[in-house]
Design a protein around this motif. Structure first.
Motif, short mmCIF file in Angstrom:
data_model
loop_
_atom_site.label_atom_id
_atom_site.label_comp_id
_atom_site.label_asym_id
_atom_site.label_seq_id
_atom_site.Cartn_x
_atom_site.Cartn_y
_atom_site.Cartn_z
N THR A 2 78.80 50.57 -14.90
CA THR A 2 77.68 51.48 -14.73
C THR A 2 76.38 50.70 -14.79
OG1 THR A 2 77.55 51.93 -17.09
CG2 THR A 2 78.92 53.39 -15.77
N LYS A 3 75.42 51.18 -14.06
CA LYS A 3 74.11 50.54 -14.05
C LYS A 3 73.32 51.05 -15.25
CE LYS A 3 70.05 49.84 -11.27
NZ LYS A 3 69.30 50.22 -10.08
N ARG A 4 72.74 50.11 -15.99
CA ARG A 4 71.92 50.50 -17.14
C ARG A 4 70.52 50.83 -16.68
NH1 ARG A 4 72.93 47.35 -22.52
NH2 ARG A 4 71.01 48.47 -22.81
N GLU A 5 70.00 51.94 -17.16
CA GLU A 5 68.64 52.28 -16.80
C GLU A 5 67.70 51.80 -17.88
OE1 GLU A 5 67.67 56.70 -18.21
OE2 GLU A 5 69.21 56.59 -16.68
N ARG A 6 66.51 51.44 -17.48
CA ARG A 6 65.53 50.91 -18.41
C ARG A 6 64.87 52.09 -19.14
NH1 ARG A 6 63.08 46.13 -19.26
NH2 ARG A 6 60.93 46.18 -19.99
N ARG A 7 64.90 52.02 -20.44
CA ARG A 7 64.26 53.06 -21.24
C ARG A 7 62.91 52.56 -21.72
NH1 ARG A 7 68.31 53.40 -25.87
NH2 ARG A 7 68.21 51.20 -25.45
N SER A 8 62.00 53.48 -21.94
CA SER A 8 60.72 53.10 -22.51
C SER A 8 60.45 54.02 -23.70
CB SER A 8 59.60 53.21 -21.48
OG SER A 8 59.47 54.53 -21.04
#
Length: 70
Positions: A2-8
């Protein structure tokens, strides 16, 4: 895979996470928020050095509308 999404995280979120880590322990807090211990340590050192101001982004944010006008 799975592709990790960037969190802020906002500075307020970072402050709350650092304070929770000091109360409940680093390992439990890192697992709860899925953070790496090195990132938590970086946030904690910035908080201890500069207070809440240390948790704010170091780079100036530019409004996209202003950038388009430039």
């Amino acid at each position: 895979m799975t592709k990790r999404e960037r969190r802020s995280f906002s500075p307020e979120d970072r402050l709350a996470i650092v304070q929770e880590g000091q109360r409940e322990g680093t390992t439990a807090t890192c697992r709860k928020y899925n953070l790496s211990p090195s990132l938590f340590a970086k946030w904690r050192s910035k908080y201890l050095a500069k207070g809440v101001e240390g948790l704010k982004p170091a780079y100036p944010r530019v409004d996209p509308a202003v950038r388009a006008l430039e």
